[in-house]
Design a protein around this motif. Structure first.
Motif, PDB file in Angstrom:
ATOM      1  N   PRO A 133      -5.022  15.309  34.811  1.00  0.00           N
ATOM      2  CA  PRO A 133      -4.400  15.158  33.470  1.00  0.00           C
ATOM      3  C   PRO A 133      -5.383  14.973  32.616  1.00  0.00           C
ATOM      4  N   SER A 134      -6.591  14.338  32.819  1.00  0.00           N
ATOM      5  CA  SER A 134      -7.797  14.038  31.816  1.00  0.00           C
ATOM      6  C   SER A 134      -8.261  15.032  31.354  1.00  0.00           C
ATOM      7  N   ARG A 135      -7.918  16.447  31.826  1.00  0.00           N
ATOM      8  CA  ARG A 135      -8.409  17.478  31.305  1.00  0.00           C
ATOM      9  C   ARG A 135      -7.543  18.314  30.262  1.00  0.00           C
ATOM     10  N   LEU A 136      -6.243  17.861  30.292  1.00  0.00           N
ATOM     11  CA  LEU A 136      -5.083  18.260  29.430  1.00  0.00           C
ATOM     12  C   LEU A 136      -5.236  17.713  28.017  1.00  0.00           C
ATOM     13  N   TYR A 137      -4.764  18.616  26.982  1.00  0.00           N
ATOM     14  CA  TYR A 137      -4.226  17.989  25.766  1.00  0.00           C
ATOM     15  C   TYR A 137      -3.037  18.603  25.374  1.00  0.00           C
ATOM     16  N   CYS A 190       7.701  23.671  19.411  1.00  0.00           N
ATOM     17  CA  CYS A 190       7.200  23.754  20.891  1.00  0.00           C
ATOM     18  C   CYS A 190       5.924  22.865  20.749  1.00  0.00           C
ATOM     19  N   THR A 191       5.686  22.369  22.211  1.00  0.00           N
ATOM     20  CA  THR A 191       4.601  21.878  22.479  1.00  0.00           C
ATOM     21  C   THR A 191       3.810  22.419  23.427  1.00  0.00           C
ATOM     22  N   GLU A 192       2.611  22.555  23.182  1.00  0.00           N
ATOM     23  CA  GLU A 192       1.618  23.452  23.970  1.00  0.00           C
ATOM     24  C   GLU A 192       0.679  22.449  24.998  1.00  0.00           C
ATOM     25  N   ILE A 193       0.473  22.744  26.073  1.00  0.00           N
ATOM     26  CA  ILE A 193      -0.296  21.889  27.078  1.00  0.00           C
ATOM     27  C   ILE A 193      -1.734  22.937  27.054  1.00  0.00           C
ATOM     28  N   HIS A 194      -2.739  22.305  26.757  1.00  0.00           N
ATOM     29  CA  HIS A 194      -4.057  22.967  26.593  1.00  0.00           C
ATOM     30  C   HIS A 194      -4.971  22.338  27.890  1.00  0.00           C
ATOM     31  N   ILE A 195      -5.921  23.064  28.270  1.00  0.00           N
ATOM     32  CA  ILE A 195      -6.831  22.646  29.439  1.00  0.00           C
ATOM     33  C   ILE A 195      -8.256  23.002  29.039  1.00  0.00           C
TER      34      ILE A 195
END
Length: 1008
Positions: A133-137, A190-195
């Motif tokens: 999860p620490s890679r995610l924004y 919307c909410t986006e999950i970025h990696i």
């Protein structure tokens, strides 16, 4: 890649990644699996391809249909060619653009909402997929003052509660974080999950600044859309009564992340395809180079283009999309062929890649495996078409380059139709206004010559012009509408309907929809062999008298010298209006006359406008006294015999379609169909098969057996979502179907290996026995792989069989006379006349019978030719003398004549034919020993600058692509000959076209 990705004990395969996603939502969170819809848009005319996971659920979001389940998950096949999401020319240049891709998704229809959606997403990513999860924004909607919408702080609180620090929860505006289906309709934040692919490059705070900055090392992974608003027509936004969740995660990108790859093309979705390309072509191996990094980039770009396109082509063809009807698919296919030949020097490379695509995608989409042979057959056909076009266009392109050298720098060789298109463009360019290519001309470039929108751009740039894209789209829409409107209106009704269409449109705008379900209320009476259609009492809602909207029509009787039409709209109707290829019903509307007697108004046409059924009634010349006003009750009566013939012919069309598919086991697709009381017509594409007379006999024999078997015809009402879950429904490629109220017509013919299962709004028999008889009456090959069948059933089939029996008896008698040496000139002329009528008239006879008897007649005439050579000249003289006697110069100032007796001759002396006619221009045609020739004579007193023997004959000869020249020492304006040309199998059609063209030319330029 981040080091945590390397800690995975085992790299998941793409198949496992897809399965993990679907299983997670099914097993852990109660979702139901709904298979991917085909990439052919089923109910949506606004897109060329299904391009997002939510496409098949549009109607649910719009509130038009009920969801299949409250919670749904799947992997959706998507295609994007052009547009803002994907430019075809970019594919292969980077590691993530694709024409075909998969979208993993989960949906909630009025069930769970934001908190559950976010929690599920994070649970899957850090659980089964083991992403740190620490890679995610994550991003959220920051609000929009113009729209009057606040920031989605609820979403912020949810991500905080799931362990995300504020520094990883980032606000963005409407462009990035507000989703809309279109200009109006459901929408929401919307909410986006970025990696982050390289978290080691900088601190999380610094990396956070790069989210949504177009970086390849920090990309969007998953988008969760919360559909809670509705965009109204005035632009305002209001709350929806039910809230939905629509999520989408790019499968190729996810696979690259979980397989620790920097490019989607380095995954097991593409590498097996690359390996096959290298193995078959012997090219250097794929190295992963891109245009800016290495000299090998051109080769590697070719690898990526070919692999991507092979996937897209296989998926589209498996889903029933056809290059013949989708120029974007054809363009991709031709690009793949070109790359195979130019970069990998192997013209059949694509054939070797399809099995690999089927292997990599087949577990998720089994239709690719099951239709693999069809895919390969279609590709082979398209290769042949493309090769032929290029061979024919190369010479033409060289010629046009000599005229317009600037074309050298324009890459348009992939469009073989460009050369004639450019010539026409140059000839009309001076008529264009404002230095802009108009939309209707762009449509002609597309429809006639096959140019694409990208070609329009190149053409405009070459000529330093603009082009009207809005006008082009309008022209495309108008062409589609014209195609629908032109089905089977008779000439009088068609012309009249067009003249009042605008008035009817205005009138029906304010009226409620007509209840038209009564058109399906009929029963079959076995004893009388007829259909019982109850009359319907209905209320008049609107009246159009000729082209004027009125509340009342008053007729005082007497005789009228005008053809008046009264168009009546009622609140309900049992009349079938033109749709689904079937012509409208005929019948009567019964109104009360002034003396209380019933008056029957003759219904000549029925149309549907704005969901209102319009009955067009022709008033008789001799009229009774009557009054008809809105609000009155009338009786609607159907012409049962007319409806019966339509019913039989519509079911016969389905059986014909099914029989063709069942018998020949080839790629078959319907192009068009029409159903009238006279006959039914079906045009189909058949790849890799030439239909013969014997094939027609097999079709008739199979359908006759099915009729005798008394197979039931079942009709089931269903929705689009039901159809999309079935594999065996026959649909017309490119047709747009409604979301609800679909009628699925199934003819159960299991004993004959025939499955007829089609979506159809037409009227049908209840049992095949009701058809009685069936016969194919004509067959034409309309294109390289297209065939147009004409057939009859029921009473019409019975009639053609009786006519054929009478004709058979007469031909038997003539043949007997020939064999006993009793044939006279009169009977021979009769044979010639029968032959001519069989070839050139629309007389309805069984096709097989017609071909058989043409062969018999030709054999008799051939034998006559052998045994009576000395009388040949007499035949010619008699025919010409009869012609001039039947067509005197006073009524026929010029003649175009095919010498039917030429079939008897080895060599036809055409000068002996024209010598009989000295008082007017004449053009004669003869066919002997497979060679067609023509001769034209125009006396000097009839010659003008535009009309002489040479010019007139050139018009005729152009159809046969034959040369013309004057006899040695003679003036070509006086007399001209067409050089003999070998005839093809389409000779009769060519002759008809050439004679029509010659007659039109003479009519236009005849000196008045």
């Amino acid at each position: 890649m981040h080091s945590s990705a390397k800690k995975l004990q085992r790299v998941l395969s793409s198949r496992e990644i897809r399965k993990t996603f679907v299983d997670f939502f099914i097993n852990n969170h109660g979702h139901k699996f709904v298979r991917s819809s085909p990439v052919v848009p089923f109910c949506d005319p606004t897109v060329s391809f299904v391009n997002a996971g939510m496409n098949q659920f549009k109607s649910v979001f719009l509130g038009k249909t009920q969801p299949p389940h409250k919670r749904v998950t799947n992997s959706q096949k998507c295609v994007r060619v052009g547009g803002k999401h994907n430019d075809l020319s970019v594919v292969g240049e980077d590691g993530y653009h694709h024409t075909f891709f998969e979208m993993l998704g989960n949906w909630s229809f009025g069930d769970y909402f934001k908190r559950e959606a976010c929690a599920m997403a994070l649970e899957l990513l850090q659980g089964p997929y083991k992403i740190d999860p620490s890679r995610l924004y994550v991003t959220y909607f920051a609000g929009d003052k113009v729209l009057g919408l606040p920031a989605d702080l609820e979403c912020v609180d949810i991500w905080r509660s799931l362990g995300f620090p504020n520094s990883r929860i980032l606000p963005f505006g409407s462009k990035d974080n507000f989703w809309e289906m279109g200009l109006t309709g459901p929408c929401g934040p919307c909410t986006e999950i970025h990696i982050d692919h390289r978290p080691d490059l900088a601190s999380p705070e610094e990396r956070a600044k790069l989210v949504n900055a177009g970086r390849s090392d920090l990309t969007e992974l998953w988008n969760l859309v919360f559909i809670q608003y509705n965009r109204n027509e005035d632009g305002s936004i209001t709350q929806l009564p039910s809230h939905h969740v629509d999520t989408g995660m790019g499968f190729e990108r996810l696979t690259a992340i979980l397989q620790n790859k920097s490019s989607n093309y380095d995954t097991d979705l593409f590498m097996p395809i690359f390996n096959t390309i290298q193995k078959i072509s012997k090219a250097p191996q794929y190295s992963g180079s891109f245009p800016t990094s290495s000299n090998s980039a051109t080769l590697d770009t070719g690898y990526r283009i070919l692999a991507d396109h092979a996937r897209m082509i296989a998926v589209c063809l498996a889903d029933g999309m056809l290059p013949d009807q989708n120029q974007k698919l054809r363009r991709v296919l031709r690009k793949a062929i070109t790359v195979s030949e130019n970069i990998f020097v192997h013209e059949n490379l694509l054939h070797h890649l399809i099995p690999i695509v089927a292997e990599t995608l087949g577990s998720a989409y089994p239709e690719i495996q099951s239709k693999q042979s069809d895919i390969l057959e279609l590709i082979k056909h398209e290769q042949e078409v493309f090769k032929s076009l290029r061979e024919n266009s190369t010479k033409a392109f060289s010629e046009v380059l000599s005229e317009y050298p600037d074309l050298e720098d324009v890459d348009l060789m992939e469009c073989p139709g460009f050369v004639p298109a450019y010539r026409e463009f140059k000839s009309v360019k001076h008529t264009f206004k404002n230095n802009s290519i108009p939309g209707d001309f762009l449509y002609k470039l597309s429809d006639t010559y096959g140019l694409t929108e990208e070609n329009f751009i190149k053409l405009a740039q070459l000529e330093d012009m603009t082009y009207d894209t809005v006008g082009y789209k309008e022209a495309v829409a108008n062409a589609k509408q014209r195609s629908k409107n032109s089905m089977m209106l008779n000439d009088h009704s068609s012309i009249y309907y067009k003249s009042i269409e605008n008035s009817l449109t205005e009138l029906t705008k304010s009226l409620p929809a007509t209840d038209n379900n009564h058109k399906y209320s009929y029963t079959y009476n076995h004893e009388d062999n007829k259909y019982i259609i109850p009359e319907l009492k209905s209320k008049v809602l609107g009246i159009l008298y000729n082209d004027v909207s009125v509340n009342e029509v008053v007729c005082n009787g007497g005789v009228s010298d005008t053809n008046d039409i009264v168009s009546i709209i009622t609140d309900s109707s049992n009349f079938y209006y033109e749709s689904g290829g079937q012509q409208s019903d005929r019948g009567h509307i019964v109104v009360k006359s002034i003396n209380n007697n019933n008056l029957e108004l003759n219904v000549v046409n029925v149309v549907c406008i704005n969901d209102c059924v319009v009955h067009m009634c022709e008033l008789p010349k001799e009229r009774s006294q009557f009054t008809l006003a809105t609000g009155d009750s009338v009786l609607l009566q159907i012409d049962e015999n007319h409806r019966k013939r339509n019913i039989c012919h519509h079911t016969a069309t389905h059986l014909l379609n099914g029989a063709i598919r069942a018998l020949f086991n080839k790629v078959t697709y319907q192009l068009s169909s029409s159903v009238t009381s006279d006959c039914c017509k079906l045009e189909v594409g058949i790849i890799g098969k030439r239909i013969t007379k014997d094939d027609v006999a097999k079709i008739e024999e199979l359908i006759s057996r099915i009729i005798s078997s008394a197979s039931p015809v079942n009709i089931e009402l269903c929705n689009a979502s039901d159809i999309l879950q079935q594999n065996d429904v026959t649909m017309i490629p490119g047709e747009v179907y409604p979301e609800t109220g679909l009628r699925l017509v199934t003819i159960n013919c299991d004993n004959f290996d025939l499955k007829s299962k089609e979506l159809c709004c037409g009227t049908h028999v209840t049992n095949t026995k009701e058809l009685g008889k069936f016969s194919v009456t004509n067959l034409k090959q309309t294109n390289r792989a297209r065939y147009a069948f004409t057939a009859v059933a029921g009473e019409a089939a019975d009639k053609v069989h009786k006519v054929s029996e009478l004709l058979k008896h007469r031909i038997d008698m003539l043949e007997k006379e020939f064999k006993t040496d009793k044939m006279s000139n009169a009977t021979e002329v009769e044979l010639q006349k029968i032959r001519h009528n069989l070839l050139h008239t629309d007389i309805q006879l069984p096709y097989v019978f017609k071909m058989d008897f043409l062969e018999r007649i030709n054999d008799i005439l051939k034998c006559l030719k052998e045994s009576a050579r000395t009388n040949i000249k007499d035949f010619l003289d008699v025919e010409m003398r009869n012609l001039l006697q039947e067509k005197p110069a006073a009524k026929h100032p010029y003649l175009v004549h095919y010498i039917s007796s030429s079939v008897l001759m080895e060599e036809v002396p055409l000068q002996k034919a024209t010598k009989h006619c000295t008082d007017r221009p004449i053009l004669v045609i003869a066919k002997a020993d497979g060679i067609v020739k023509a001769r034209c004579c125009v006396p000097k007193e009839f010659q003008t600058e535009d009309f002489n023997a040479q010019k007139w004959l050139k018009e005729f000869a152009s159809i046969f692509k034959a040369q013309v020249s004057a006899p040695k020492g003679q003036n070509p304006h006086d007399v001209c000959n067409m050089k003999g040309k070998k005839t093809s199998t389409q000779f009769e059609e060519q002759l008809e076209m050439a004679m029509l063209k010659a007659n039109k030319y003479a009519e236009q330029y005849w000196p008045k």
